[in-house]
Design a protein around this motif. Sequence first.
Motif, PDB file in Angstrom:
ATOM      1  N   MET A 189     -26.089 -16.553 -18.536  1.00 46.95           N
ATOM      2  CA  MET A 189     -24.947 -15.810 -19.076  1.00 46.95           C
ATOM      3  C   MET A 189     -25.135 -14.296 -18.980  1.00 46.95           C
ATOM      4  SD  MET A 189     -22.418 -17.679 -20.071  1.00 46.95           S
ATOM      5  CE  MET A 189     -22.250 -19.453 -19.789  1.00 46.95           C
ATOM      6  N   ILE A 190     -26.341 -13.803 -19.267  1.00 44.61           N
ATOM      7  CA  ILE A 190     -26.576 -12.357 -19.229  1.00 44.61           C
ATOM      8  C   ILE A 190     -26.289 -11.772 -17.840  1.00 44.61           C
ATOM      9  CG2 ILE A 190     -28.301 -10.543 -19.554  1.00 44.61           C
ATOM     10  CD1 ILE A 190     -29.697 -12.479 -21.574  1.00 44.61           C
ATOM     11  N   PRO A 191     -26.680 -12.451 -16.732  1.00 42.28           N
ATOM     12  CA  PRO A 191     -26.456 -11.837 -15.414  1.00 42.28           C
ATOM     13  C   PRO A 191     -24.995 -11.530 -15.117  1.00 42.28           C
ATOM     14  CG  PRO A 191     -28.062 -13.601 -15.227  1.00 42.28           C
ATOM     15  CD  PRO A 191     -27.496 -13.683 -16.612  1.00 42.28           C
ATOM     16  N   TRP A 192     -24.100 -12.476 -15.377  1.00 36.10           N
ATOM     17  CA  TRP A 192     -22.713 -12.206 -14.995  1.00 36.10           C
ATOM     18  C   TRP A 192     -22.089 -11.137 -15.897  1.00 36.10           C
ATOM     19  CZ3 TRP A 192     -18.274 -12.443 -17.770  1.00 36.10           C
ATOM     20  CH2 TRP A 192     -18.241 -13.238 -18.918  1.00 36.10           C
ATOM     21  N   LEU A 193     -22.531 -11.062 -17.149  1.00 36.52           N
ATOM     22  CA  LEU A 193     -22.035  -9.991 -18.027  1.00 36.52           C
ATOM     23  C   LEU A 193     -22.436  -8.625 -17.472  1.00 36.52           C
ATOM     24  CD1 LEU A 193     -22.819 -11.574 -21.515  1.00 36.52           C
ATOM     25  CD2 LEU A 193     -20.533 -10.996 -20.656  1.00 36.52           C
ATOM     26  N   LEU A 194     -23.683  -8.500 -16.999  1.00 39.15           N
ATOM     27  CA  LEU A 194     -24.154  -7.229 -16.442  1.00 39.15           C
ATOM     28  C   LEU A 194     -23.405  -6.858 -15.169  1.00 39.15           C
ATOM     29  CD1 LEU A 194     -27.983  -7.695 -17.005  1.00 39.15           C
ATOM     30  CD2 LEU A 194     -26.574  -5.931 -18.052  1.00 39.15           C
ATOM     31  N   ILE A 195     -23.127  -7.851 -14.332  1.00 41.10           N
ATOM     32  CA  ILE A 195     -22.425  -7.555 -13.080  1.00 41.10           C
ATOM     33  C   ILE A 195     -20.958  -7.235 -13.349  1.00 41.10           C
ATOM     34  CG2 ILE A 195     -21.626  -8.610 -10.926  1.00 41.10           C
ATOM     35  CD1 ILE A 195     -24.443  -9.717 -10.579  1.00 41.10           C
ATOM     36  N   GLN A 238     -28.908  -2.449 -11.970  1.00 41.12           N
ATOM     37  CA  GLN A 238     -28.051  -2.281 -13.151  1.00 41.12           C
ATOM     38  C   GLN A 238     -28.876  -2.218 -14.428  1.00 41.12           C
ATOM     39  OE1 GLN A 238     -25.146  -1.407 -13.542  1.00 41.12           O
ATOM     40  NE2 GLN A 238     -24.226  -2.223 -15.405  1.00 41.12           N
ATOM     41  N   PHE A 239     -29.898  -3.039 -14.518  1.00 43.46           N
ATOM     42  CA  PHE A 239     -30.689  -3.081 -15.745  1.00 43.46           C
ATOM     43  C   PHE A 239     -31.520  -1.812 -15.912  1.00 43.46           C
ATOM     44  CE2 PHE A 239     -33.158  -5.315 -19.045  1.00 43.46           C
ATOM     45  CZ  PHE A 239     -32.105  -5.934 -19.687  1.00 43.46           C
ATOM     46  N   LEU A 240     -32.102  -1.338 -14.813  1.00 42.05           N
ATOM     47  CA  LEU A 240     -32.911  -0.119 -14.895  1.00 42.05           C
ATOM     48  C   LEU A 240     -32.051   1.107 -15.191  1.00 42.05           C
ATOM     49  CD1 LEU A 240     -35.378  -0.799 -11.944  1.00 42.05           C
ATOM     50  CD2 LEU A 240     -35.952  -0.744 -14.377  1.00 42.05           C
ATOM     51  N   ARG A 241     -30.804   1.101 -14.739  1.00 47.91           N
ATOM     52  CA  ARG A 241     -29.886   2.190 -15.089  1.00 47.91           C
ATOM     53  C   ARG A 241     -29.690   2.257 -16.607  1.00 47.91           C
ATOM     54  NH1 ARG A 241     -25.255   3.339 -10.958  1.00 47.91           N
ATOM     55  NH2 ARG A 241     -26.235   2.880  -8.968  1.00 47.91           N
ATOM     56  N   LYS A 242     -29.734   1.096 -17.238  1.00 47.08           N
ATOM     57  CA  LYS A 242     -29.503   1.033 -18.678  1.00 47.08           C
ATOM     58  C   LYS A 242     -30.765   1.332 -19.482  1.00 47.08           C
ATOM     59  CE  LYS A 242     -26.882  -2.575 -19.933  1.00 47.08           C
ATOM     60  NZ  LYS A 242     -25.549  -2.093 -20.296  1.00 47.08           N
ATOM     61  N   THR A 243     -31.912   0.844 -18.982  1.00 49.94           N
ATOM     62  CA  THR A 243     -33.149   0.917 -19.776  1.00 49.94           C
ATOM     63  C   THR A 243     -34.022   2.110 -19.415  1.00 49.94           C
ATOM     64  OG1 THR A 243     -34.403  -0.434 -18.207  1.00 49.94           O
ATOM     65  CG2 THR A 243     -33.211  -1.610 -19.951  1.00 49.94           C
ATOM     66  N   GLY A 244     -33.779   2.707 -18.232  1.00 44.32           N
ATOM     67  CA  GLY A 244     -34.716   3.709 -17.740  1.00 44.32           C
ATOM     68  C   GLY A 244     -35.850   3.027 -16.993  1.00 44.32           C
ATOM     69  N   PRO A 245     -36.848   3.790 -16.544  1.00 38.50           N
ATOM     70  CA  PRO A 245     -37.926   3.229 -15.723  1.00 38.50           C
ATOM     71  C   PRO A 245     -38.605   2.034 -16.397  1.00 38.50           C
ATOM     72  CG  PRO A 245     -38.072   5.624 -15.776  1.00 38.50           C
ATOM     73  CD  PRO A 245     -37.015   5.239 -16.775  1.00 38.50           C
ATOM     74  N   GLY A 246     -38.905   1.031 -15.604  1.00 38.19           N
ATOM     75  CA  GLY A 246     -39.585  -0.147 -16.121  1.00 38.19           C
ATOM     76  C   GLY A 246     -40.044  -1.013 -14.973  1.00 38.19           C
ATOM     77  N   LYS A 247     -40.756  -2.063 -15.305  1.00 37.94           N
ATOM     78  CA  LYS A 247     -41.266  -2.973 -14.286  1.00 37.94           C
ATOM     79  C   LYS A 247     -40.305  -4.135 -14.068  1.00 37.94           C
ATOM     80  CE  LYS A 247     -46.096  -1.846 -15.281  1.00 37.94           C
ATOM     81  NZ  LYS A 247     -47.391  -2.364 -15.752  1.00 37.94           N
TER      82      LYS A 247
END
Length: 453
Positions: free
Chosen positions: A336-342, A264-273
């Motif tokens: 808190m951030i994880p459940w917001l993203l899910i 989910q995070f990479l979909r938002k930010t683009g490629p990353g580590k």
Amino acid sequence: MDVSCFKAYDLRGSVPEQLNPALAERIGRAYVEITGARKVIVGYDIRLSSQAVTEALSSGLMAAGADVFDIGLCGTEHVYFATSHYGMDGGIMVTASHNPKNHNGMKMVGPESRPISSDNGLNEIRDRVPQPFANAQVQGRYETLEVTSAYIDHLLDYIDAAALKPMKIVVNAGNGGAGLVIDQLEKHLPFEFIKVHHQPDGNFPHGVPNPLLEENRAVTANAVRDHGAAMGIAWDGDFDRCFFFDENGRFIEGYYIVGLLADQFLRKTGPGKVIHDPRLIWNTRELVQAAGGEPIESKTGHAFIKQRMRDEDAVYGGEMSAHHYFRDFFYCDSGMIPWLLIAERLCQSGKPLSSLIDARIEAYPASGEINRTINEPAEVIAAIEEKYTFGAKSVSFVDGLSIEFDNWRFNLRMSNTEPVVRLNVESRGDIPLMEAKTEELLTEMERLNCPRG
């Protein structure tokens, strides 16, 4: 003087035997002398002893010349946030997280919310505590600081509010501090929250808030089913970890949440580590690579993960123990951030949480972490290494022992915090193989643990 409350990563101990106001005052003085901090954030959890410990800690900080900025009752991530957001020299959270209710402790950070652990200052603070102190020529001042509004704004920045749709979510704060944040977020979100054990109460009337204990899970699972909720979330006492239940009330192992959050995070930010721990890896690796990211293994433990994230400029880091770290949250962990993203992912996909998880469990079934008390852990791990290295595709020592074969792998490591050895096993889509190898390893560990005649 008893300084047994100092551990590898933080302070934990029974009150008043191992931690009390008199000791807390000296810890404050020692913190300033060792770190040189002049502006320090202080916050505390809902435990009955927390306010008295915090007041004494603040007195010690001020006596040593530091200004104290008291953010009051909060979660550990509030201290991380406030320390970095307001450019402070350090922060101390008074909490014992999920330990028994007669315990308390402290989590310490320096500038930029960098953790203070036994290898970068905590042992020096411990060793300074019993020595004589003199007051600073200029005493520090005390003021309260309101951080909630800035913190809530920061949390909401992680999600696209326009993508959110109404749905029911069960939230179980375990009578810890998470409910206070949910009440603030509720004003900005279209979700209906079913609140369980919501009010902060240091008496812990429903038991210590530790969702990893199976007996603590039923109340969340039942509420999800009873209310037809889209998911359930439960937190530990200082809510730096969060745990998930799908729409059927099934508890989801943290391993699969790491992969989902990375995706989910990479979909938002683009490629990353993405940094992950070495206990279970195949699912995370596959999802990160499919999303254009680069998965990187790190030794388990928040201090190691945070440093590796800084070194690699990673966007996200996850541990199967339910710690999730974010570059934009000062490389710190948040519950808190994880459940917001899910929740955002559920709204975007229109799919139930179970459907996002089932395929991953099927692809990479895992044993979950199994703990065993071993008399000579180093010897047992060495013997396991010798036996299983033959025919292995790879052997790694990033954290303990990881051995990989074509269709299964395992990690065996000594705990950083408890006198146990932890085993994790996973396979490629083969539950019987995973279960058989888990049983085989446990039997071998038990045989090796038998006292020699």
